[in-house]
Design an enzyme around this catalytic site. Structure first.
Site, mmCIF file in Angstrom:
data_model
loop_
_atom_site.group_PDB
_atom_site.id
_atom_site.type_symbol
_atom_site.label_atom_id
_atom_site.label_comp_id
_atom_site.label_asym_id
_atom_site.label_seq_id
_atom_site.Cartn_x
_atom_site.Cartn_y
_atom_site.Cartn_z
ATOM 1 N N HIS A 174 32.374 123.282 20.736
ATOM 2 C CA HIS A 174 31.533 123.726 19.624
ATOM 3 C C HIS A 174 32.105 123.153 18.337
ATOM 4 O O HIS A 174 33.321 123.037 18.192
ATOM 5 C CB HIS A 174 31.531 125.265 19.525
ATOM 6 C CG HIS A 174 31.135 125.743 18.162
ATOM 7 N ND1 HIS A 174 29.825 125.801 17.757
ATOM 8 C CD2 HIS A 174 31.874 126.126 17.100
ATOM 9 C CE1 HIS A 174 29.792 126.220 16.497
ATOM 10 N NE2 HIS A 174 31.018 126.429 16.082
ATOM 11 N N GLU A 206 32.865 130.632 9.946
ATOM 12 C CA GLU A 206 33.476 130.586 11.279
ATOM 13 C C GLU A 206 34.991 130.661 11.198
ATOM 14 O O GLU A 206 35.636 131.297 12.041
ATOM 15 C CB GLU A 206 33.014 129.325 12.023
ATOM 16 C CG GLU A 206 31.535 129.427 12.355
ATOM 17 C CD GLU A 206 30.997 128.227 13.117
ATOM 18 O OE1 GLU A 206 31.771 127.328 13.477
ATOM 19 O OE2 GLU A 206 29.776 128.197 13.344
ATOM 20 N N TYR A 252 27.492 133.394 17.496
ATOM 21 C CA TYR A 252 26.215 132.744 17.816
ATOM 22 C C TYR A 252 25.021 133.562 17.319
ATOM 23 O O TYR A 252 23.934 133.484 17.891
ATOM 24 C CB TYR A 252 26.108 132.506 19.320
ATOM 25 C CG TYR A 252 26.808 131.237 19.783
ATOM 26 C CD1 TYR A 252 26.553 130.008 19.165
ATOM 27 C CD2 TYR A 252 27.710 131.253 20.844
ATOM 28 C CE1 TYR A 252 27.182 128.840 19.582
ATOM 29 C CE2 TYR A 252 28.345 130.078 21.267
ATOM 30 C CZ TYR A 252 28.067 128.886 20.631
ATOM 31 O OH TYR A 252 28.683 127.720 21.054
ATOM 32 N N LYS A 303 35.352 124.880 24.436
ATOM 33 C CA LYS A 303 34.731 125.983 25.178
ATOM 34 C C LYS A 303 35.421 126.172 26.531
ATOM 35 O O LYS A 303 36.211 125.320 26.962
ATOM 36 C CB LYS A 303 33.241 125.679 25.362
ATOM 37 C CG LYS A 303 32.459 125.619 24.034
ATOM 38 C CD LYS A 303 30.982 125.359 24.292
ATOM 39 C CE LYS A 303 30.200 125.312 22.988
ATOM 40 N NZ LYS A 303 28.749 125.109 23.202
ATOM 41 N N ASN A 356 28.628 122.110 27.466
ATOM 42 C CA ASN A 356 28.815 120.949 26.587
ATOM 43 C C ASN A 356 30.185 120.892 25.919
ATOM 44 O O ASN A 356 30.361 120.263 24.884
ATOM 45 C CB ASN A 356 27.662 120.817 25.586
ATOM 46 C CG ASN A 356 27.525 122.016 24.687
ATOM 47 O OD1 ASN A 356 28.357 122.915 24.721
ATOM 48 N ND2 ASN A 356 26.491 122.032 23.872
HETATM 49 P P1 ATP Z 1 27.396 124.559 19.193
HETATM 50 O O1 ATP Z 1 26.857 125.572 18.196
HETATM 51 O O2 ATP Z 1 27.857 125.193 20.482
HETATM 52 O O3 ATP Z 1 28.404 123.637 18.566
HETATM 53 P P2 ATP Z 1 25.162 122.913 18.689
HETATM 54 O O4 ATP Z 1 25.358 123.309 17.258
HETATM 55 O O5 ATP Z 1 25.167 121.461 19.022
HETATM 56 O O6 ATP Z 1 26.219 123.603 19.614
HETATM 57 P P3 ATP Z 1 23.131 124.914 18.847
HETATM 58 O O7 ATP Z 1 21.703 124.644 18.611
HETATM 59 O O8 ATP Z 1 23.915 125.646 17.817
HETATM 60 O O9 ATP Z 1 23.833 123.537 19.236
HETATM 61 O O10 ATP Z 1 23.230 125.709 20.234
HETATM 62 C C1 ATP Z 1 24.381 126.464 20.574
HETATM 63 C C2 ATP Z 1 24.679 126.278 22.037
HETATM 64 O O11 ATP Z 1 23.659 126.881 22.801
HETATM 65 C C3 ATP Z 1 24.719 124.819 22.499
HETATM 66 O O12 ATP Z 1 25.994 124.264 22.367
HETATM 67 C C4 ATP Z 1 24.298 124.921 23.947
HETATM 68 O O13 ATP Z 1 25.433 125.205 24.769
HETATM 69 C C5 ATP Z 1 23.390 126.118 23.957
HETATM 70 N N1 ATP Z 1 21.995 125.715 23.897
HETATM 71 C C6 ATP Z 1 21.343 125.177 22.845
HETATM 72 N N2 ATP Z 1 20.031 124.936 23.126
HETATM 73 C C7 ATP Z 1 19.875 125.344 24.415
HETATM 74 C C8 ATP Z 1 18.774 125.365 25.304
HETATM 75 N N3 ATP Z 1 17.570 124.932 24.939
HETATM 76 N N4 ATP Z 1 18.973 125.860 26.562
HETATM 77 C C9 ATP Z 1 20.181 126.308 26.937
HETATM 78 N N5 ATP Z 1 21.270 126.319 26.144
HETATM 79 C C10 ATP Z 1 21.125 125.844 24.909
HETATM 80 MG MG MG Z 2 25.541 125.301 16.585
#
Ligand code: ATP
Ligand code: MG
Length: 152
Positions: A109, A122, A43, A3, A106
């Protein structure tokens, strides 16, 4: 996908090194600044979440490094190397556990291994089929027992 925070923090090399050393094969890669449309599609499962706008804003705020990695059970193995969604909950040794502190920053992705078809979807969103390169890692016989050829 590394990211924008990971790119700006110059973690691309460190992160790719981890995947290479694990034995995963890079079959495609692209350094790209995502459009809002592509970010929203990427997303889309989070459209209704209250963090959606911030997430799209962030992921389009700078370049990302997209990659396709291949290897035995690659999607699950990459997720385990990435760690939990929240870096604060991620074990040391994972990418988020070593390089992040904040849920909204974080670093990386990875496709969801519990959502069948997510990885292919994706890949299609980021790459044309002719951008996926077929080749053998020269060390593949040392990575997989079942590939080992008896030369004697
Ligand atoms: P990613 O899809 O980015 O790999 P992930 O699969 O671990 O991450 P997801 O649940 O898909 O997590 O969430 C997508 C992204 O949205 C997360 O990487 C994080 O940056 C953000 N995110 C998730 N939950 C929250 C939250 N409660 N508050 C703020 N941001 C969040
Ligand atoms: Mg995810």
């Amino acid at each position: 996908m590394i990211k924008p925070d990971g790119v700006h923090r110059q973690l691309i090399g460190e992160i790719i090194t981890r995947f290479e050393q694990r034995g995963l094969k890079i079959v495609a890669s692209k350094f790209v600044h995502l459009s809002r449309e592509r970010a929203e599609e990427h997303y889309q499962e989070h459209t209704q979440k209250d963090f959606f706008d911030d997430l799209v804003e962030f992921i389009t705020s700078g370049p990302v490094m997209a990659m396709v990695l291949e290897g035995a059970d690659a999607t699950r193995q990459v997720r385990s190397m990435v760690g939990e969604t929240d870096p604060a909950e991620s074990a040391p040794g994972t990418i988020r556990g070593d390089f992040g502190l904040d849920l909204g920053r974080n670093v990386i992705h990875a496709s969801d291994h519990e959502d069948p078809g997510a990885n292919e979807q994706e890949i299609d969103l980021f790459f044309d089929s002719d951008e996926l390169i077929e080749y053998d890692r020269i060390d593949s016989e040392w990575l997989y027992e079942w590939l080992r050829v008896c030369l004697i």
